[in-house]
Design a protein around this motif. Sequence first.
Motif, short mmCIF file in Angstrom:
data_model
loop_
_atom_site.label_atom_id
_atom_site.label_comp_id
_atom_site.label_asym_id
_atom_site.label_seq_id
_atom_site.Cartn_x
_atom_site.Cartn_y
_atom_site.Cartn_z
N GLU A 41 -19.46 53.53 -38.51
CA GLU A 41 -18.22 53.43 -38.06
C GLU A 41 -18.71 53.31 -36.24
O GLU A 41 -17.79 53.24 -34.90
CB GLU A 41 -18.29 55.47 -37.70
N ARG A 42 -19.62 52.80 -36.24
CA ARG A 42 -20.25 52.27 -35.12
C ARG A 42 -20.20 51.68 -34.44
O ARG A 42 -20.19 50.74 -33.49
CB ARG A 42 -21.63 53.28 -34.74
N LEU A 43 -20.20 50.34 -35.23
CA LEU A 43 -20.10 48.96 -34.53
C LEU A 43 -19.18 48.46 -34.56
O LEU A 43 -19.71 47.78 -33.48
CB LEU A 43 -20.39 48.37 -36.51
N PRO A 44 -18.35 48.73 -34.41
CA PRO A 44 -16.90 48.04 -33.79
C PRO A 44 -17.41 49.04 -32.10
O PRO A 44 -16.96 48.58 -31.19
CB PRO A 44 -15.64 48.95 -33.88
N LYS A 45 -17.46 49.79 -31.34
CA LYS A 45 -17.85 50.75 -30.81
C LYS A 45 -19.14 49.42 -29.59
O LYS A 45 -19.05 48.94 -28.32
CB LYS A 45 -18.96 52.19 -30.83
N ARG A 46 -20.44 49.09 -30.64
CA ARG A 46 -21.40 48.42 -29.96
C ARG A 46 -20.90 46.59 -30.00
O ARG A 46 -21.24 46.09 -29.08
CB ARG A 46 -22.61 48.04 -31.63
N ARG A 47 -19.68 46.42 -31.14
CA ARG A 47 -18.91 45.44 -30.43
C ARG A 47 -18.31 44.75 -29.28
O ARG A 47 -18.67 44.16 -28.80
CB ARG A 47 -18.78 44.26 -31.63
N ASP A 48 -17.84 46.00 -29.18
CA ASP A 48 -16.68 46.55 -27.98
C ASP A 48 -17.91 46.17 -26.37
O ASP A 48 -17.43 46.23 -25.76
CB ASP A 48 -15.86 47.62 -28.56
N LEU A 49 -18.86 46.74 -26.85
CA LEU A 49 -19.96 46.99 -25.72
C LEU A 49 -20.64 45.51 -25.17
O LEU A 49 -20.60 45.30 -23.85
CB LEU A 49 -20.62 48.13 -25.69
N ALA A 50 -20.60 45.27 -26.04
CA ALA A 50 -21.32 43.94 -26.24
C ALA A 50 -20.64 42.70 -25.93
O ALA A 50 -20.84 41.83 -24.40
CB ALA A 50 -21.61 43.01 -27.61
N VAL A 51 -18.88 43.10 -26.41
CA VAL A 51 -18.17 42.26 -25.07
C VAL A 51 -17.55 42.36 -23.95
O VAL A 51 -17.69 41.34 -23.29
CB VAL A 51 -16.94 42.48 -26.87
N ALA A 52 -17.62 43.10 -23.78
CA ALA A 52 -18.04 43.54 -22.36
C ALA A 52 -18.57 43.06 -21.09
O ALA A 52 -18.59 42.90 -20.25
CB ALA A 52 -17.58 45.69 -21.92
N ALA A 53 -19.98 43.68 -22.04
CA ALA A 53 -20.65 43.06 -21.25
C ALA A 53 -21.15 41.39 -20.68
O ALA A 53 -22.04 40.90 -19.59
CB ALA A 53 -22.40 43.42 -21.28
N VAL A 54 -20.51 40.64 -21.74
CA VAL A 54 -20.46 38.96 -21.47
C VAL A 54 -19.20 38.96 -20.92
O VAL A 54 -19.65 38.33 -20.12
CB VAL A 54 -20.36 38.58 -22.49
N GLN A 55 -18.23 39.60 -20.97
CA GLN A 55 -16.90 38.93 -19.99
C GLN A 55 -17.98 39.56 -18.26
O GLN A 55 -17.13 38.92 -17.53
CB GLN A 55 -16.21 40.11 -20.22
N GLU A 56 -18.44 41.10 -18.84
CA GLU A 56 -19.03 40.91 -17.45
C GLU A 56 -19.49 39.78 -16.47
O GLU A 56 -19.43 39.35 -14.66
CB GLU A 56 -19.73 42.59 -16.97
N ILE A 58 -19.24 36.25 -17.19
CA ILE A 58 -18.96 35.80 -17.39
C ILE A 58 -18.12 36.30 -16.09
O ILE A 58 -17.60 34.24 -15.30
CB ILE A 58 -17.57 35.51 -18.91
N GLY A 59 -17.33 36.74 -15.53
CA GLY A 59 -16.29 37.33 -14.37
C GLY A 59 -17.40 37.08 -13.53
O GLY A 59 -16.34 36.38 -12.43
N GLU A 60 -17.99 36.90 -13.28
CA GLU A 60 -19.15 36.16 -11.86
C GLU A 60 -19.66 34.46 -11.68
O GLU A 60 -19.20 34.09 -12.67
CB GLU A 60 -20.57 37.22 -11.76
N VAL A 61 -18.68 34.36 -10.68
CA VAL A 61 -18.60 33.23 -10.24
C VAL A 61 -20.53 32.76 -10.79
O VAL A 61 -20.31 31.53 -10.39
CB VAL A 61 -18.64 32.71 -9.49
N THR A 62 -21.16 32.99 -9.84
CA THR A 62 -22.36 32.28 -9.31
C THR A 62 -23.26 32.50 -10.74
O THR A 62 -24.28 32.03 -10.51
CB THR A 62 -23.21 33.05 -8.52
N THR A 63 -23.36 33.27 -11.93
CA THR A 63 -24.36 33.65 -12.76
C THR A 63 -22.76 33.32 -14.02
O THR A 63 -21.94 33.47 -14.46
CB THR A 63 -24.79 35.16 -13.10
N ASN A 64 -23.52 32.76 -14.92
CA ASN A 64 -22.87 32.27 -16.31
C ASN A 64 -24.14 32.99 -17.30
O ASN A 64 -24.94 32.71 -17.58
CB ASN A 64 -22.69 31.20 -17.04
N PRO A 65 -23.49 34.01 -18.57
CA PRO A 65 -24.91 34.19 -19.53
C PRO A 65 -24.90 32.90 -20.15
O PRO A 65 -24.64 32.56 -20.90
CB PRO A 65 -24.65 35.34 -20.16
N ASP A 66 -26.76 33.32 -20.39
CA ASP A 66 -27.31 31.82 -20.86
C ASP A 66 -27.92 32.27 -22.69
O ASP A 66 -26.78 33.48 -22.68
CB ASP A 66 -28.50 31.25 -20.68
N ALA A 67 -27.85 31.77 -23.81
CA ALA A 67 -28.00 31.57 -24.65
C ALA A 67 -29.36 32.84 -24.90
O ALA A 67 -29.32 34.09 -25.37
CB ALA A 67 -28.80 31.07 -25.66
#
Length: 79
Positions: A41-56, A58-67
């Motif tokens: 039950e929790r896995l989809p919520k965690r996945r969505d949270l991870a995607v939202a954090a990465v998108q946040e 990526i949306g910034e011009v000055t920073t991109n998430p590294d590995a």
Amino acid sequence: MPLTQKRSRTPGARSRPALLLHTPTSPARECQVRRRAAEAERLPKRRDLAVAAVQERIGEVTTNPDAEYIVRLNRALFM
């Protein structure tokens, strides 16, 4: 008597051994099933949270998430 057996103490009944084994209805098995259901039950919520954090990030011009950021994020969410 082996450690896996216990004598039943039912009034009026003869004492007979009752096995204490992990059966599909044992409390340990029920706990394991509930834990897996909660995790599923929790896995989809965690996945969505991870995607939202990465998108946040990526949306910034000055920073991109590294590995390293992605690895730290996944460890924080999934461990």
